[in-house]
Enzyme design. Structure first.
Site, PDB file in Angstrom:
ATOM      1  N   GLN A  50      41.506  30.263   9.032  1.00 55.63           N
ATOM      2  CA  GLN A  50      40.218  30.877   9.362  1.00 55.63           C
ATOM      3  C   GLN A  50      39.504  31.342   8.099  1.00 55.63           C
ATOM      4  OE1 GLN A  50      38.370  31.132  11.964  1.00 55.63           O
ATOM      5  NE2 GLN A  50      36.873  32.626  11.202  1.00 55.63           N
ATOM      6  N   GLU A  51      40.266  31.838   7.134  1.00 59.43           N
ATOM      7  CA  GLU A  51      39.671  32.348   5.907  1.00 59.43           C
ATOM      8  C   GLU A  51      39.179  31.229   4.984  1.00 59.43           C
ATOM      9  OE1 GLU A  51      38.897  35.240   4.881  1.00 59.43           O
ATOM     10  OE2 GLU A  51      39.922  36.621   6.236  1.00 59.43           O
TER      11      GLU A  51
END
Length: 480
Positions: free
Chosen positions: A303-304
């Protein structure tokens, strides 16, 4: 006189015999107290599944709670199909059925139905690229559904309107298997509950939902039609208790809320990244997890940065885990662009947040609070918890915090907080995305484990056959 004495003697003997008969009557022992709750079920992501992290599923968690309520041990008994579940209930092998089954007229006639756990729509499912049907009457091929399922009853009702409607039934496959066959192009149409569809399109993004065939159908437990008054009474009491306490709302959020948002392109990209990128970092995620489920750590990293060790944002966060410079210093990381250091730092930071969270937050929800803090800061999450409490919501329930976090973007609310404005809506989306990535990683792990088990069984069979052949040759007899 002799006759009178004879009569008296006879009566005395008879009375004595009767007393002996009474004295010799055996007292039947009372039945042993029940110690175990036997629950029939089916395997399914939202029903009952065994993973490396233990047993899970909406029906499983509710059954476990009911067993605790009754002060009994829980025994979940999976069966291969719905028909065998019915037989087991009829034979008294199980106390009731908890298998994600819907409330239908046929089931009402055969069983006693518990209160609704959640509601689903029945949707037609097909593969991307298939001609989109506007309604059920325009299908060019048969629908394939599960034998004894609520879908058969729906199709039977629709057939009264569309006499040419035809379908095939599969006895020993479940909805997830049928959707897998859709994705592989082996069948053209099936019907699934909307929850099952939402969960499985994360793994099979080619799946598409067509017309809704039945709306808001209740999912219930099935009890025996006779001699189940006490069980039904206990179940209703338990259901009301869990509804008031928020357990039903929590389980709905846990299993279904985060899967409703779907991005086809992102899902395909994530599945490719699992094959192409994850193998480079998997061992490091496992090594530095330090009590965390490594797949949650890996999902956070995706996600990052989409597992890009050189990722950089306009705000200055960098690396695989996208750490700020102050955070990197806090966790002892010198080089944010080094994948190993980044994973180590991200894991330590997440664990530090988890330790800071109030004990009132349940264990199974703490990670979502920690991830929201990872995204917008621990202080903003605490602000949201205080807002939730002021609004009469539960500050330690993620389902309630999801409602409150977006309010931190509105001046009416953030002016009352210590840390002010925050992109709370982004934090909710952030956590939901990580949960979807995590679920996909768990699914891939389970699939790989199944493949390895099948391979091991095949190799074992091959070894046995080879050994039999060698023994036969040594004995001078031809192998069978």
């Amino acid at each position: 006189m002799k006759k009178i004495l004879f009569v008296l003697l006879t009566l005395t003997l008879l009375a004595a015999c009767q007393r002996v008969a009474v004295e010799q009557t055996e007292v039947m022992p009372e039945p042993a107290a029940k110690t175990q709750l036997n629950v029939g079920t089916l395997y399914g992501s939202q029903i009952f599944v065994t993973t490396g992290q233990g047993e899970a599923g909406f029906d499983y968690e509710m059954a476990a709670g009911f067993a605790d309520f009754l002060e009994l041990d829980l025994e979940m008994k999976p069966y291969p199909n719905i028909g065998e579940l019915y037989t087991a209930l009829d034979n008294g092998e199980i106390d009731f059925i908890a298998a994600g089954l819907a409330d239908t007229q046929t089931r009402r006639e055969k069983f006693r139905l518990g209160p609704p756990l959640y509601r689903v729509n029945q949707v037609l499912v097909y593969k991307q690229g298939t001609k989109v049907p506007k309604d059920i009457s325009q299908l060019e091929e048969n629908i394939t559904v599960i034998t004894d399922s609520s879908f058969v009853e729906t199709l039977s009702q629709l057939q009264k309107l569309y006499p040419d409607l035809l379908w095939d039934q599969e006895k020993d496959r479940d909805s997830e298997e049928l959707m897998g066959m859709i994705a592989r192009g082996e069948i053209t149409y099936t019907i699934a509950d909307s929850t099952t569809f939402d969960i499985n399109r994360r793994f099979m993004p080619e799946l598409r939902a067509g017309p809704i065939l039945k709306e808001r159908q209740a999912i219930v437990w099935l009890l025996p039609p006779h001699q189940s008054d006490q069980l039904m009474s206990d179940l209703l009491t338990f259901w009301h208790q869990e509804k008031r306490s928020g357990t039903l709302a929590h389980l709905n959020e846990k299993y279904f809320a985060h899967v409703k948002r779907f991005d086809y392109v992102d899902t395909r990209a994530f599945l490719r990244a699992i094959d192409n990128k994850l193998p480079r970092y998997k061992e490091k995620f496992q090594f530095y997890a330090d009590g965390l489920d490594w797949r949650k750590l890996a999902a956070t990293a995706y996600q990052e940065s989409h597992w890009n060790p050189n990722a950089r944002s306009p705000t200055g966060v960098r690396g695989l885990m996208m750490l700020t410079l102050p955070t990197a210093k806090q966790v002892g990381i010198a080089n944010r662009l080094d994948p190993e250091q980044s994973i180590k730092g991200g894991a330590k930071y997440l664990n530090d947040i988890l330790k800071r969270l109030p004990e009132s937050i349940p264990e199974n929800q703490r990670m979502w609070f920690a991830l929201a803090s990872y995204n917008i800061g621990y202080g903003h999450v605490e602000d949201a918890r205080k807002l939730a409490e002021s609004m009469g919501l539960n500050p330690s329930a993620w389902r309630d915090l999801k409602v409150v976090l977006p309010l931190l973007q509105k001046r009416k609310y953030y002016k009352r907080t210590r840390y002010g404005y925050a992109r709370g809506n982004e934090a909710v989306h952030y956590v939901d995305s990580i949960r979807r990535y995590y679920d996909t990683l768990v699914w891939v792990d389970n699939q790989n484990r199944m493949i390895e088990d099948e391979k091991a069984r095949a190799e074992e069979t091959q070894v046995v056959e080879l050994s039999n052949k060698e023994n036969s040759e040594l004995a001078g007899t031809p192998p069978e």
